[in-house]
Design a protein around this motif. Structure first.
Motif, PDB file in Angstrom:
ATOM      1  N   ILE A  30       1.479   2.205 -10.322  1.00 11.30           N
ATOM      2  CA  ILE A  30       2.286   3.404 -10.111  1.00 11.30           C
ATOM      3  C   ILE A  30       1.356   4.572  -9.795  1.00 11.30           C
ATOM      4  CG2 ILE A  30       3.776   5.085 -11.278  1.00 11.30           C
ATOM      5  CD1 ILE A  30       4.974   2.652 -12.786  1.00 11.30           C
ATOM      6  N   LYS A  31       1.720   5.352  -8.792  1.00 13.93           N
ATOM      7  CA  LYS A  31       0.865   6.455  -8.344  1.00 13.93           C
ATOM      8  C   LYS A  31       1.321   7.798  -8.892  1.00 13.93           C
ATOM      9  CE  LYS A  31      -2.782   7.583  -6.194  1.00 13.93           C
ATOM     10  NZ  LYS A  31      -4.065   7.036  -6.646  1.00 13.93           N
ATOM     11  N   ILE A  32       2.633   7.993  -9.032  1.00 10.48           N
ATOM     12  CA  ILE A  32       3.179   9.248  -9.557  1.00 10.48           C
ATOM     13  C   ILE A  32       4.091   8.922 -10.735  1.00 10.48           C
ATOM     14  CG2 ILE A  32       4.539  11.311  -9.078  1.00 10.48           C
ATOM     15  CD1 ILE A  32       3.893  10.985  -6.123  1.00 10.48           C
ATOM     16  N   LEU A  33       3.789   9.502 -11.873  1.00  9.75           N
ATOM     17  CA  LEU A  33       4.592   9.306 -13.082  1.00  9.75           C
ATOM     18  C   LEU A  33       5.094  10.673 -13.523  1.00  9.75           C
ATOM     19  CD1 LEU A  33       5.560   7.350 -15.312  1.00  9.75           C
ATOM     20  CD2 LEU A  33       3.400   7.803 -16.507  1.00  9.75           C
ATOM     21  N   VAL A  34       6.420  10.853 -13.516  1.00  7.53           N
ATOM     22  CA  VAL A  34       6.977  12.161 -13.885  1.00  7.53           C
ATOM     23  C   VAL A  34       7.824  12.030 -15.147  1.00  7.53           C
ATOM     24  CG1 VAL A  34       6.942  13.032 -11.521  1.00  7.53           C
ATOM     25  CG2 VAL A  34       8.998  11.905 -12.361  1.00  7.53           C
ATOM     26  N   TYR A  35       7.831  13.104 -15.921  1.00  7.80           N
ATOM     27  CA  TYR A  35       8.571  13.172 -17.185  1.00  7.80           C
ATOM     28  C   TYR A  35       9.581  14.314 -17.058  1.00  7.80           C
ATOM     29  CZ  TYR A  35       4.932  10.164 -19.138  1.00  7.80           C
ATOM     30  OH  TYR A  35       4.066   9.119 -19.382  1.00  7.80           O
ATOM     31  N   ALA A  36      10.749  14.009 -16.534  1.00 12.24           N
ATOM     32  CA  ALA A  36      11.709  15.042 -16.151  1.00 12.24           C
ATOM     33  C   ALA A  36      12.141  15.932 -17.311  1.00 12.24           C
ATOM     34  CB  ALA A  36      12.931  14.405 -15.495  1.00 12.24           C
ATOM     35  N   ALA A  37      12.299  15.359 -18.501  1.00 10.61           N
ATOM     36  CA  ALA A  37      12.834  16.129 -19.635  1.00 10.61           C
ATOM     37  C   ALA A  37      11.756  16.570 -20.618  1.00 10.61           C
ATOM     38  CB  ALA A  37      13.894  15.302 -20.359  1.00 10.61           C
ATOM     39  N   LEU A  38      10.494  16.476 -20.218  1.00 15.71           N
ATOM     40  CA  LEU A  38       9.401  16.753 -21.147  1.00 15.71           C
ATOM     41  C   LEU A  38       9.468  18.157 -21.736  1.00 15.71           C
ATOM     42  CD1 LEU A  38       6.751  15.540 -22.339  1.00 15.71           C
ATOM     43  CD2 LEU A  38       5.560  16.842 -20.584  1.00 15.71           C
ATOM     44  N   CYS A  39       9.776  19.160 -20.921  1.00 16.15           N
ATOM     45  CA  CYS A  39       9.885  20.537 -21.422  1.00 16.15           C
ATOM     46  C   CYS A  39      11.287  20.845 -21.931  1.00 16.15           C
ATOM     47  CB  CYS A  39       9.517  21.527 -20.312  1.00 16.15           C
ATOM     48  SG  CYS A  39       7.790  21.450 -19.809  1.00 16.15           S
ATOM     49  N   GLY A  43       0.789  -1.226   0.000  1.00 15.48           N
ATOM     50  CA  GLY A  43       0.000   0.000   0.000  1.00 15.48           C
ATOM     51  C   GLY A  43       0.818   1.271   0.000  1.00 15.48           C
ATOM     52  N   VAL A  44       2.092   1.188  -0.415  1.00 16.82           N
ATOM     53  CA  VAL A  44       2.975   2.353  -0.443  1.00 16.82           C
ATOM     54  C   VAL A  44       2.924   2.985  -1.832  1.00 16.82           C
ATOM     55  CG1 VAL A  44       5.348   3.189  -0.181  1.00 16.82           C
ATOM     56  CG2 VAL A  44       4.518   1.294   1.246  1.00 16.82           C
ATOM     57  N   PRO A  45       2.617   4.283  -1.934  1.00 20.46           N
ATOM     58  CA  PRO A  45       2.589   4.940  -3.248  1.00 20.46           C
ATOM     59  C   PRO A  45       3.939   4.849  -3.958  1.00 20.46           C
ATOM     60  CG  PRO A  45       1.523   6.300  -1.602  1.00 20.46           C
ATOM     61  CD  PRO A  45       2.197   5.192  -0.850  1.00 20.46           C
ATOM     62  N   ILE A  46       3.883   4.555  -5.244  1.00 16.25           N
ATOM     63  CA  ILE A  46       5.077   4.327  -6.064  1.00 16.25           C
ATOM     64  C   ILE A  46       5.243   5.456  -7.068  1.00 16.25           C
ATOM     65  CG2 ILE A  46       6.140   2.764  -7.745  1.00 16.25           C
ATOM     66  CD1 ILE A  46       4.248   0.571  -6.471  1.00 16.25           C
ATOM     67  N   MET A  47       6.480   5.931  -7.197  1.00 17.51           N
ATOM     68  CA  MET A  47       6.801   6.966  -8.183  1.00 17.51           C
ATOM     69  C   MET A  47       7.734   6.373  -9.235  1.00 17.51           C
ATOM     70  SD  MET A  47       8.335  10.753  -7.420  1.00 17.51           S
ATOM     71  CE  MET A  47       9.256  11.713  -8.624  1.00 17.51           C
ATOM     72  N   TYR A  48       7.540   6.795 -10.476  1.00 17.41           N
ATOM     73  CA  TYR A  48       8.404   6.339 -11.565  1.00 17.41           C
ATOM     74  C   TYR A  48       8.769   7.523 -12.436  1.00 17.41           C
ATOM     75  CZ  TYR A  48      10.212   3.654 -15.500  1.00 17.41           C
ATOM     76  OH  TYR A  48      11.025   3.154 -16.484  1.00 17.41           O
ATOM     77  N   GLY A  49      10.030   7.550 -12.884  1.00 14.70           N
ATOM     78  CA  GLY A  49      10.515   8.656 -13.702  1.00 14.70           C
ATOM     79  C   GLY A  49      10.816   8.239 -15.128  1.00 14.70           C
ATOM     80  N   MET A  50      10.154   8.910 -16.077  1.00 14.05           N
ATOM     81  CA  MET A  50      10.402   8.683 -17.496  1.00 14.05           C
ATOM     82  C   MET A  50      11.295   9.804 -18.030  1.00 14.05           C
ATOM     83  SD  MET A  50       8.658   6.109 -19.086  1.00 14.05           S
ATOM     84  CE  MET A  50       8.165   6.767 -20.668  1.00 14.05           C
ATOM     85  N   ILE A  82       7.017   3.375 -20.552  1.00  9.00           N
ATOM     86  CA  ILE A  82       5.654   2.921 -20.304  1.00  9.00           C
ATOM     87  C   ILE A  82       4.705   4.098 -20.489  1.00  9.00           C
ATOM     88  CG2 ILE A  82       6.250   1.030 -18.749  1.00  9.00           C
ATOM     89  CD1 ILE A  82       5.636   2.849 -16.404  1.00  9.00           C
ATOM     90  N   THR A  83       3.492   3.788 -20.881  1.00 11.34           N
ATOM     91  CA  THR A  83       2.478   4.827 -21.038  1.00 11.34           C
ATOM     92  C   THR A  83       1.817   5.102 -19.695  1.00 11.34           C
ATOM     93  OG1 THR A  83       0.701   3.261 -21.499  1.00 11.34           O
ATOM     94  CG2 THR A  83       2.033   4.002 -23.381  1.00 11.34           C
ATOM     95  N   VAL A  84       1.028   6.169 -19.650  1.00 16.44           N
ATOM     96  CA  VAL A  84       0.288   6.483 -18.427  1.00 16.44           C
ATOM     97  C   VAL A  84      -0.658   5.337 -18.087  1.00 16.44           C
ATOM     98  CG1 VAL A  84      -1.393   8.044 -17.388  1.00 16.44           C
ATOM     99  CG2 VAL A  84       0.484   8.979 -18.758  1.00 16.44           C
ATOM    100  N   ALA A  85      -1.318   4.779 -19.103  1.00 12.54           N
ATOM    101  CA  ALA A  85      -2.248   3.671 -18.869  1.00 12.54           C
ATOM    102  C   ALA A  85      -1.525   2.450 -18.309  1.00 12.54           C
ATOM    103  CB  ALA A  85      -2.967   3.310 -20.160  1.00 12.54           C
ATOM    104  N   GLU A  86      -0.348   2.136 -18.867  1.00 12.91           N
ATOM    105  CA  GLU A  86       0.434   0.998 -18.368  1.00 12.91           C
ATOM    106  C   GLU A  86       0.876   1.232 -16.931  1.00 12.91           C
ATOM    107  OE1 GLU A  86       2.671  -0.876 -22.251  1.00 12.91           O
ATOM    108  OE2 GLU A  86       3.409   1.027 -21.453  1.00 12.91           O
TER     109      GLU A  86
END
Length: 293
Positions: A233-242, A207-214, A223-227
């Motif tokens: 995964i609870k938090i999905l971040v895209y560090a280089a998106l901008c 039950g621990v929230p999971i973060m993943y960095g793309m 992985i896609t947001v849906a995947e």
């Protein structure tokens, strides 16, 4: 506090996945807010390059990072900011000071990692991490400072131990951090689907929230947001998106101006007032008008 409360509500929503585009300055943050994202992620690499003009090799100081995070967090409290806090910038006292500064700036969440103080971008080779006991000391200092200030910030434990020490050690470090009181876990630079599945299974079942960095252009599993949502995964971040699109577009415009002596083709229909509007010009003018009544 309002931003932290909103982020905690999103974390508690079982149907919600938090998607944070990687922003690094006021303009990219404003554009992400206008695009409708309900959370932002302040990338340390982007901050180092935009604020210092230097690669992410641990050169940005706590003050520089906290100031940038506070500025971004202040733009719209309804859009919580998750910010990189690197290693905490020193020993336990420095970690505590970092937590206090991020909390004072209105940052909703921060992640703290286990690299040595002279760190480097998490997707570069040759990373070094501190001992498990030293990392536990950093986490303990962060949790204790949050309690001492009687405020709130979501604390995220990040480990970079996967590359130098392997998956088992990385997971043990995150488990230690959870036991000490962090809210979210973040395993950096995952390179195989088997690793991400194991990571998710271990913490999802607890039950621990999971973060993943793309990060585009790296060996990180794509992985896609849906995947991600299906994996738990609870938090999905895209560090280089901008950062990457900005580099590509601006480099192309500069090259065209240098070679052709003209750049109008890069701004058809785009005027300075339009960009000013993204950065709150209408709201500022209305505030000024009301003050003069």
């Amino acid at each position: 506090m309002a931003a932290v409360k909103k982020l905690r509500e999103m974390l508690a929503d079982r149907e919600k996945i938090i998607v944070g585009p990687g922003v690094y300055d006021g303009l990219t943050a404003r554009m992400a807010i206008q695009a409708g994202f309900d959370a932002l992620y302040m990338t340390g690499a982007g901050t180092s390059m935009s604020k210092l003009g230097m690669a992410d090799l641990g050169l940005a100081t706590m003050t520089e990072m906290a100031d940038q995070a506070g500025m971004i967090a202040s733009l719209d409290w309804r859009v919580p900011l998750i910010a990189d806090a690197d290693t905490g910038y020193g020993g336990a006292l420095s970690v505590g000071r970092t937590v206090a500064r991020y909390m004072a700036g209105g940052v909703a969440a921060m992640h703290l990692e286990d690299q040595v103080v002279n760190k480097r971008c998490g997707h570069l080779a040759g990373k070094q991490v501190v001992s498990r006991e030293e990392y536990k000391s950093r986490i303990r200092a962060a949790v204790n400072m949050r309690a001492q200030l009687e405020g709130d910030i979501v604390l995220i434990a990040r480990t970079d131990a996967l590359q130098p020490l392997g998956l088992d050690e990385a997971l043990l470090r995150l488990q230690d951090a959870v036991e000490l009181g962090v809210d979210v876990v973040f395993l950096e630079a995952i390179e195989t689907r088997e690793q991400i599945e194991t990571y998710c299974r271990v913490f999802r079942d607890k039950g621990v929230p999971i973060m993943y960095g793309m990060v585009q252009g790296t060996n990180a599993v794509k992985i896609t947001v849906a995947e991600a949502q299906q994996m738990g995964i609870k938090i999905l971040v895209y560090a280089a998106l901008c950062l990457i699109p900005t580099y590509l577009a601006v480099t192309q415009a500069l090259r065209h101006l240098k070679q052709e002596g003209d750049c109008e083709q890069y701004g058809p229909g785009i005027s300075p007032p339009l960009v000013f509007g993204v950065c709150g010009m209408n709201e500022l003018l209305e505030f000024d008008r009301q003050a003069g009544e």
